[in-house]
Design a protein around this motif. Structure first.
Motif, PDB file in Angstrom:
ATOM      1  N   MET A 120      98.536 -33.988  25.970  1.00  0.00           N
ATOM      2  CA  MET A 120      97.476 -35.238  26.463  1.00  0.00           C
ATOM      3  C   MET A 120      97.865 -35.690  27.317  1.00  0.00           C
ATOM      4  O   MET A 120      97.034 -36.100  28.281  1.00  0.00           O
ATOM      5  N   THR A 144      96.604 -34.008  29.953  1.00  0.00           N
ATOM      6  CA  THR A 144      94.701 -33.817  30.225  1.00  0.00           C
ATOM      7  C   THR A 144      93.876 -34.860  29.974  1.00  0.00           C
ATOM      8  O   THR A 144      92.457 -35.481  30.451  1.00  0.00           O
ATOM      9  N   ASN A 145      94.261 -35.461  28.786  1.00  0.00           N
ATOM     10  CA  ASN A 145      93.249 -36.488  28.392  1.00  0.00           C
ATOM     11  C   ASN A 145      93.132 -37.488  28.737  1.00  0.00           C
ATOM     12  O   ASN A 145      92.671 -38.518  29.355  1.00  0.00           O
ATOM     13  N   GLU A 165      90.906 -38.065  32.002  1.00  0.00           N
ATOM     14  CA  GLU A 165      89.947 -37.283  31.774  1.00  0.00           C
ATOM     15  C   GLU A 165      89.480 -38.833  31.653  1.00  0.00           C
ATOM     16  O   GLU A 165      88.408 -39.332  32.011  1.00  0.00           O
ATOM     17  N   LEU A 166      90.787 -39.414  31.287  1.00  0.00           N
ATOM     18  CA  LEU A 166      89.914 -41.203  30.782  1.00  0.00           C
ATOM     19  C   LEU A 166      90.120 -41.686  32.171  1.00  0.00           C
ATOM     20  O   LEU A 166      89.388 -42.458  33.277  1.00  0.00           O
TER      21      LEU A 166
END
Length: 58
Positions: A1, A3-4, A7-8
């Motif tokens: 999570m 990495t998400n 990215e955001l």
């Protein structure tokens, strides 16, 4: 999570929401970033009639 979230964060650093700067986004907590993304992408938070479209006369 994680990495998400990163990215955001990169997405909003490149194009911060109105009233914010890239620095603001960099300094946000992960939870605040997720909350901001949720509210920016929610269609209509206060729509009491979910699924009802159009105008009807009976």
């Amino acid at each position: 999570m994680n990495t998400n979230i990163e990215e955001l964060r990169k997405k909003y650093i490149k194009n911060p929401p109105d009233g914010m700067t890239s620095k603001d986004v960099r300094e946000m907590s992960d939870e605040a970033l997720l909350d901001m993304d949720y509210f920016l992408n929610e269609d209509d938070l206060f729509d009491d009639e979910a699924g009802v479209e159009g105008f009807y006369i009976f």
